[in-house]
Design a protein around this motif. Structure first.
Motif, PDB file in Angstrom:
ATOM      1  N   ASN A   1     -36.574  20.236 -22.997  1.00  0.00           N
ATOM      2  CA  ASN A   1     -35.724  20.699 -21.901  1.00  0.00           C
ATOM      3  C   ASN A   1     -34.619  19.679 -21.664  1.00  0.00           C
ATOM      4  O   ASN A   1     -34.886  18.494 -21.504  1.00  0.00           O
ATOM      5  N   ALA A   2     -33.359  20.138 -21.668  1.00  0.00           N
ATOM      6  CA  ALA A   2     -32.228  19.233 -21.493  1.00  0.00           C
ATOM      7  C   ALA A   2     -31.799  19.270 -20.028  1.00  0.00           C
ATOM      8  O   ALA A   2     -31.233  20.261 -19.558  1.00  0.00           O
ATOM      9  N   VAL A   3     -32.098  18.182 -19.325  1.00  0.00           N
ATOM     10  CA  VAL A   3     -31.787  18.088 -17.896  1.00  0.00           C
ATOM     11  C   VAL A   3     -30.317  17.730 -17.737  1.00  0.00           C
ATOM     12  O   VAL A   3     -29.842  16.756 -18.327  1.00  0.00           O
ATOM     13  N   LEU A   4     -29.586  18.532 -16.960  1.00  0.00           N
ATOM     14  CA  LEU A   4     -28.160  18.302 -16.758  1.00  0.00           C
ATOM     15  C   LEU A   4     -27.921  17.535 -15.461  1.00  0.00           C
ATOM     16  O   LEU A   4     -28.681  17.668 -14.501  1.00  0.00           O
ATOM     17  N   ASP A   5     -26.850  16.770 -15.450  1.00  0.00           N
ATOM     18  CA  ASP A   5     -26.451  16.094 -14.226  1.00  0.00           C
ATOM     19  C   ASP A   5     -25.614  17.090 -13.413  1.00  0.00           C
ATOM     20  O   ASP A   5     -24.397  16.915 -13.243  1.00  0.00           O
TER      21      ASP A   5
ATOM     22  N   ILE B   1     -30.210   4.881 -19.170  1.00  0.00           N
ATOM     23  CA  ILE B   1     -29.748   6.084 -18.452  1.00  0.00           C
ATOM     24  C   ILE B   1     -30.907   7.056 -18.210  1.00  0.00           C
ATOM     25  O   ILE B   1     -31.086   7.574 -17.107  1.00  0.00           O
ATOM     26  N   ALA B   2     -31.710   7.297 -19.237  1.00  0.00           N
ATOM     27  CA  ALA B   2     -32.869   8.188 -19.061  1.00  0.00           C
ATOM     28  C   ALA B   2     -33.865   7.580 -18.084  1.00  0.00           C
ATOM     29  O   ALA B   2     -34.384   8.267 -17.198  1.00  0.00           O
TER      30      ALA B   2
ATOM     31  N   LEU C   1     -28.970  18.514 -28.652  1.00  0.00           N
ATOM     32  CA  LEU C   1     -28.547  17.761 -27.464  1.00  0.00           C
ATOM     33  C   LEU C   1     -29.347  16.482 -27.268  1.00  0.00           C
ATOM     34  O   LEU C   1     -30.552  16.455 -27.500  1.00  0.00           O
ATOM     35  N   ALA C   2     -28.675  15.447 -26.784  1.00  0.00           N
ATOM     36  CA  ALA C   2     -29.331  14.221 -26.358  1.00  0.00           C
ATOM     37  C   ALA C   2     -28.616  13.714 -25.108  1.00  0.00           C
ATOM     38  O   ALA C   2     -27.545  14.209 -24.747  1.00  0.00           O
TER      39      ALA C   2
ATOM     40  N   ALA D   1     -28.442  14.513 -18.822  1.00  0.00           N
ATOM     41  CA  ALA D   1     -29.053  13.254 -18.370  1.00  0.00           C
ATOM     42  C   ALA D   1     -30.059  12.769 -19.408  1.00  0.00           C
ATOM     43  O   ALA D   1     -30.025  11.625 -19.844  1.00  0.00           O
ATOM     44  N   TYR D   2     -30.951  13.636 -19.808  1.00  0.00           N
ATOM     45  CA  TYR D   2     -31.899  13.315 -20.873  1.00  0.00           C
ATOM     46  C   TYR D   2     -32.643  14.581 -21.239  1.00  0.00           C
ATOM     47  O   TYR D   2     -32.568  15.584 -20.530  1.00  0.00           O
TER      48      TYR D   2
END
Lengths: 273, 273, 273
Positions: free
Chosen positions: B191-195, B50-51, B262-263, B184-185
């Motif tokens: 930094n937690a990238v959101l979908d 996914i990442a 978060l992951a 997303a990753y």
């Protein structure tokens, strides 16, 4: 090597945090701007000559013929020599310290056909530092070889029989029953690569599809000898023929090195069940 | 792709400690010595399809058209297919395992126009190992495509509708009030990238300059929705539009992933305050 | 720089886990496909401008003249400028944020001969993001400079005297007896590089072959001032002239930074014994 600039492969223990590997690339680019530079890895564990030698020997058959620079060099600044070696087979020139690092690769390529001591090569960057021969000796030597300079122009000839060799601890086989083998190194996935081939495993009675007792120190584990990771459930220990033709211990989606406490140089006993 | 050797980009989870990525480069250099090889990253977390898929989809628009090799492949050695895909848009050829890794990038490029199964391509290095298809299948396939071989020469055509897809969990919007989005990753800066895109955030009532409640598991934090890190004090949580057009959570000079635990795959609820 | 595409060196704190450095390479390859790209390192500690500046200044003399892109940029998205600098000596163009990162390298190259503000360069990728100027500003600027565009085409001229400078804390010498020096940074081997040259050490009475008291915080250690690591037993502290001409503290086969608790910016007192 011919009229065209030869490719240069790099393998070191310089890591990625510092500029050491980058400076190798920079020195090469200044001398041989047309040379293709192929980083095999700079992630060999610091000063681990045995692991570096094993990785170089495994990777080299997949590289195009050219100049192959390798630096894992705990003895930099001592009297150990820097060398260039032309191999009997494969039209390759190896460059690095004379500490055994190049030896397993040489063995696979028919041995050394011609050797030069490049420690005081006229192409060295002056003054040669006491601690960074990769930059001051090996990178310029490799770049000039890639540009077509001869070994005679680059260094002083020495007797190939005088190279430092890296001994291989031969597997000890109990026919049809067991084999004691040495761990060459563990990769970052925790796969423990053994200094053991498939014919030797077969002589010890190990068969694909069967179980194998793996004895390390005083404890015993059970592995399955299988073709691929997906043949066993997650977290299971397996013995498999790795992609370079060595037997290796792995844990599907885990780390065999961590499970068994294995590192390079350790011995494991594999017993047919 | 035209009369000139195409560039080849690489993205894998091979890491930097071992020689795996280097051997990809070596195999490519042997087949397509004139190909420019661009390492996007080899640092995708092990087996994190996914990442890897998210990073590939984000990076690809910034790369020159060519061949794009990606390997994050927990199913190597199983019956999962290896594929080459020509995109509808952008004159690009993607190469990798058919496990969804290529799908988000394909979606952004108009979908698959033509697909070939390359698992048993005549250009594979024989014997194909059970565990290193990057070297034995994908690298030679990518190199020959870069050299101008056609997909018909390289593999067997298959129906583009049969590709494995990677589902996107759509954000659930409560208009003017809140949105539930998936991570997303997390990058190495935490930094937690959101979908989640900006139009969706706007529909949920989130406004730049305002505060946002960030709910993760049972706990709630307060973030500022801002344009750039420097708009908030050090150690403050912020929501921002990242450089690829996704919303992301960050801590100025710290790690949002660590702060919030978060992951990839986690869900966060963002509520307008 | 001349009729041929110039080489481009890269130095950043982007690390290797993410695609950031790869996207720099991709953007450059799209604009200047013939440019040789030399990664010096992407492993500078996050936001450590001082370490990045020291590494750049040390590495640059070993690189071929060309375009030198450096990004360690905690102030990205603020009003800090992006700049291109032509050096007085060496026919080099430096590109990066105007935060002092380029300054020590410039000092070694005769200072800035010509400076342009490239923050709003016409070659930027639009829209310029708030957080990834490496991709949107510096990579396209570097690539077009490598292709031969002039500084006047790329940015707005600014007064070289207005550049942000990075102060060097001069060593304080007690002649014949001692010197207080600053740690520039520690490399991954734990070698602590000092902002101190051999002539200064000599004026402080330090002599090769002699012992040196190393005082850090309240505690004192004994080191040997030596030529190379192999001159002292394993685990011994040593002071040596490193391969770039700076004095450095090291532990043979260990870490001086760990032993002494040193990081960039710390001060150590070296006293002749």
């Amino acid at each position: 090597l011919g009229p065209v600039t030869a490719p240069i492969t790099l393998l070191t223990d310089y890591g990625y945090e510092d500029e050491f590997a980058g400076v190798l690339r920079a020195v090469i680019a200044g001398i041989a701007p047309a040379a293709a530079v192929i980083d095999l890895t700079h992630g060999i564990a610091r000063h681990d000559v045995i692991a570096g030698a094993a990785v170089l020997a495994r990777a080299l058959p997949y590289t195009p013929p050219g100049v192959h620079l390798a630096v894992v060099d705990p003895g930099v600044g001592t009297e150990r020599r820097g060398i260039t070696v032309r191999t009997f087979e494969g039209d390759r020139l190896l460059v690095g310290p004379d500490n055994g690092l190049l030896w397993p690769a040489l063995e696979r390529l028919g041995g050394p056909a011609e050797v030069a001591d490049v420690s005081r090569s006229p192409v060295c960057l002056e003054p040669v530092s006491a601690t960074f021969h990769g930059r001051d000796v090996f990178a310029p030597v490799a770049a000039w070889l890639a540009e077509g300079r001869s070994m005679a122009e680059i260094g002083e000839p020495i007797d190939p029989d005088r190279l430092v060799r890296l001994g291989r601890r031969e597997p000890r086989i109990e026919p049809g029953r067991a084999v004691a083998a040495t761990v060459a190194y563990a990769d970052r996935f925790g796969n423990a690569v053994l200094d053991l081939g498939e014919p030797e495993a077969a002589r010890a009675g190990l068969r694909v599809g069967r179980r194998v007792a793996v004895e390390v120190g005083g404890t015993s584990h059970v592995a399955t000898y299988t073709r691929t990771f997906a043949d066993v459930p997650g977290d299971s220990l397996l013995l498999y023929l790795d992609s370079y033709g060595s037997l290796a211990l792995a844990v599907n989606r885990g780390s065999a090195a961590a499970l068994l406490g294995l590192a390079g140089g350790d011995e494991v006993l594999l017993r047919a069940e």
